[in-house]
Scaffold this motif. Structure first.
Motif, PDB file in Angstrom:
ATOM      1  N   PRO A 155       0.792  -1.164  -0.140  1.00 28.27           N
ATOM      2  CA  PRO A 155      -0.026  -0.027  -0.117  1.00 28.27           C
ATOM      3  C   PRO A 155       0.684   1.261  -0.096  1.00 28.27           C
ATOM      4  CG  PRO A 155      -0.093  -1.007   2.131  1.00 28.27           C
ATOM      5  CD  PRO A 155       0.565  -2.064   1.118  1.00 28.27           C
ATOM      6  N   LEU A 180      -8.407  -4.432  -7.207  1.00 26.75           N
ATOM      7  CA  LEU A 180      -8.440  -3.389  -5.879  1.00 26.75           C
ATOM      8  C   LEU A 180      -9.756  -3.064  -5.618  1.00 26.75           C
ATOM      9  CD1 LEU A 180      -5.349  -1.115  -6.566  1.00 26.75           C
ATOM     10  CD2 LEU A 180      -5.697  -3.064  -5.254  1.00 26.75           C
ATOM     11  N   HIS A 183     -11.219  -4.207  -2.266  1.00 28.60           N
ATOM     12  CA  HIS A 183     -11.409  -3.589  -1.126  1.00 28.60           C
ATOM     13  C   HIS A 183     -12.616  -2.988  -0.446  1.00 28.60           C
ATOM     14  CE1 HIS A 183      -6.694  -2.617  -1.410  1.00 28.60           C
ATOM     15  NE2 HIS A 183      -6.967  -3.844  -1.126  1.00 28.60           N
ATOM     16  N   PHE A 246     -16.631   1.475  -3.237  1.00 26.91           N
ATOM     17  CA  PHE A 246     -15.232   1.875  -3.122  1.00 26.91           C
ATOM     18  C   PHE A 246     -14.687   2.876  -4.387  1.00 26.91           C
ATOM     19  CE2 PHE A 246     -10.848   0.639  -4.894  1.00 26.91           C
ATOM     20  CZ  PHE A 246     -10.203   1.018  -3.800  1.00 26.91           C
ATOM     21  N   VAL A 250     -12.762   6.460  -3.686  1.00 28.23           N
ATOM     22  CA  VAL A 250     -11.576   7.326  -4.105  1.00 28.23           C
ATOM     23  C   VAL A 250     -11.799   8.257  -5.305  1.00 28.23           C
ATOM     24  CG1 VAL A 250      -9.841   6.482  -5.909  1.00 28.23           C
ATOM     25  CG2 VAL A 250     -10.600   4.802  -4.309  1.00 28.23           C
ATOM     26  N   GLY A 255     -10.342   7.554   0.022  1.00 31.28           N
ATOM     27  CA  GLY A 255      -9.645   6.304  -0.032  1.00 31.28           C
ATOM     28  C   GLY A 255      -8.577   6.372   1.264  1.00 31.28           C
ATOM     29  N   ASP A 260      -4.416   2.953  -2.809  1.00 30.57           N
ATOM     30  CA  ASP A 260      -5.993   3.209  -3.523  1.00 30.57           C
ATOM     31  C   ASP A 260      -6.460   4.652  -3.857  1.00 30.57           C
ATOM     32  OD1 ASP A 260      -6.495   0.562  -2.958  1.00 30.57           O
ATOM     33  OD2 ASP A 260      -7.783   0.786  -1.240  1.00 30.57           O
ATOM     34  N   GLN A 261      -5.906   5.517  -3.023  1.00 33.85           N
ATOM     35  CA  GLN A 261      -6.112   6.975  -3.529  1.00 33.85           C
ATOM     36  C   GLN A 261      -5.253   7.274  -4.668  1.00 33.85           C
ATOM     37  OE1 GLN A 261      -8.843   8.697  -2.198  1.00 33.85           O
ATOM     38  NE2 GLN A 261      -8.231   9.939  -3.789  1.00 33.85           N
TER      39      GLN A 261
END
Length: 320
Positions: A155, A180, A183, A246, A250, A255, A260-261
Motif C-alpha cells: 500500500p 483492488l 477493498h 469503493f 476514491v 480512499g 488506493d487513493q
C-alpha cells in the motif's frame, strides 16, 4: 439473482482461460467438491462475516506468489505465509476444514489451490457480489518460502510500481483497478495509513488528497499515538457489501490506503475508476459486477500448475 445468472452464462461462453483449467473439472471425479466448499464458507461466514474479505485476500496473495498453487497455505516458520507481508492473513482454517471433508469422500482428487479459488468466489457471492464459474484443475505447489513473497504489492507503493507487478502476472491497468475493488469489503489497521493523517509532509501536515471531512473521521478512529492495530473499513459507506462504493470513495478523496487513493491521480487508472464510480450512476454496480469476475478468472489462472506438475495435497498445510 437473474442478473447474476446472466453474468454466469456470459462468462462461461466468452471467457478464455488457461487451456488446462476447465469449469466442472471435478464433475465426475468429485461431483460434491464445490458444494462442500460452499457450505463450509457459508458456515464460517454466518459466524463471522469478516471471513469473506479474508478469504479473498488469501487467494490474491496465493496467486501473486508463484501462481495459484496453494503455497500460501503451507504452515511452518520457513513457509510463505510467514513473510512480513503475509502476517495478517486469515482464513486458513476454512480451507483446511473444506479439504478434510472432501478428502473423506474423494481422497487425493481435489487440490487445495482449487478449494481456495472456489472459496474466494463464494466469499464475494455471500457479500452480495457477483458469482461466476471457477475454472478448476489446479495442482498444489511443492515450494513455499517467505522470500518468494517479496513481489506482493504494498500500500506504500505508487501506481507505477503496482502496474509493473501486475503486468508481470499478465494483468493490465483495468485488472489492477478492478481487483483492488475487492477493498470494498476489506479492512486495514490504523498503522498502515496513519502517516497520511499526521506526518505526510515534512511539516507534519496530512495528505492533501484526503477529503477534509473524511480526514476528521479517520483522526477520531485513529488518534495520533493511538492503537495502531485498530481496524478501519476500506469502504466507509458499505463495508459489508460487495459493490462499487469503493470507487466513489476514491473519486471523492475518501480512499483509506494511499495506494488506493493514488488510483485517481494516475491518468490510466483514473479512467477505470471513473467507469466504476463516475457520472453514469445507474450502471455502476452492473458494470463492476460484470468486470470483477473476468479479472478474477485472469488472476486465478496465473502460472497455475496442471497435469502432472505439483501434487494434490492430503492436508493443505503441509506437503505430501
Amino acid at each position: 439473482m437473474i442478473v447474476k445468472l446472466c453474468f454466469l452464462v456470459i462468462l462461461v461462453m466468452t471467457l478464455t482461460v488457461k487451456a488446462q483449467l476447465k469449469t466442472g473439472f471435478y464433475s465426475t471425479s468429485c461431483p460434491t467438491a464445490e458444494s462442500i466448499v460452499r457450505s463450509t464458507v457459508v458456515s464460517y461466514f454466518n459466524n463471522d462475516p469478516t471471513i469473506a474479505p479474508a478469504l479473498l485476500r488469501l487467494h490474491f496473495h496465493d496467486c501473486f506468489v508463484q501462481g495459484c498453487d496453494g503455497s500460501i497455505l503451507i504452515a511452518g516458520f520457513s513457509a510463505e505465509r510467514n513473510a512480513l507481508t503475509n502476517l495478517g492473513l486469515r482464513g486458513f482454517e476454512v480451507i483446511d476444514n473444506a479439504k478434510s471433508q472432501i478428502e473423506a469422500i474423494c481422497p487425493g482428487v481435489v487440490s487445495c489451490a482449487d478449494i481456495l479459488a472456489l472459496a474466494a468466489r463464494d466469499a464475494v457471492d455471500l457479500t452480495d457480489g457477483p458469482s461466476w464459474s471457477v475454472p478448476t484443475g489446479r495442482r498444489d505447489g511443492r515450494i513455499s518460502l517467505p522470500s518468494q513473497a517479496s513481489n506482493l504489492p504494498s500500500p506504500l507503493e505508487p501506481v507505477s510500481v503496482h502496474r509493473q507487478k501486475f503486468a508481470a502476472k499478465g494483468l493490465d491497468d483495468h485488472d489492477l483497478v478492478t481487483l483492488l475493488g475487492a477493498h470494498t469489503i476489506g479492512q486495514t489497521d490504523c498503522r498502515f495509513f496513519s502517516y497520511r493523517m499526521y506526518n505526510f509532509t515534512p511539516t507534519g501536515n496530512a495528505d492533501p488528497s484526503i477529503n477534509q471531512a473524511f480526514l476528521s473521521q479517520l483522526q477520531v478512529i485513529c488518534p495520533k499515538n493511538g492503537n495502531g492495530l485498530r481496524k478501519v473499513a476500506l469502504d466507509k459507506d458499505t463495508p459489508a457489501k460487495f459493490d462499487a462504493s469503493f470507487f466513489k470513495n476514491v473519486r471523492d478523496g475518501n480512499g483509506v490506503l494511499e495506494s488506493d487513493q493514488r488510483l485517481w491521480e494516475d491518468s490510466a487508472t483514473r479512467r477505470v475508476v471513473q467507469n466504476y464510480g463516475g457520472i453514469i450512476r445507474g450502471l455502476l454496480g452492473l458494470r463492476f459486477d460484470f468486470e470483477f469476475p473476468k479479472s478474477m478468472i485472469k488472476l486465478s489462472s496465473v502460472d497455475v500448475k496442471t497435469g502432472y506438475d505439483g501434487e494434490i495435497r492430503k492436508v493443505c498445510s503441509k506437503f505430501n
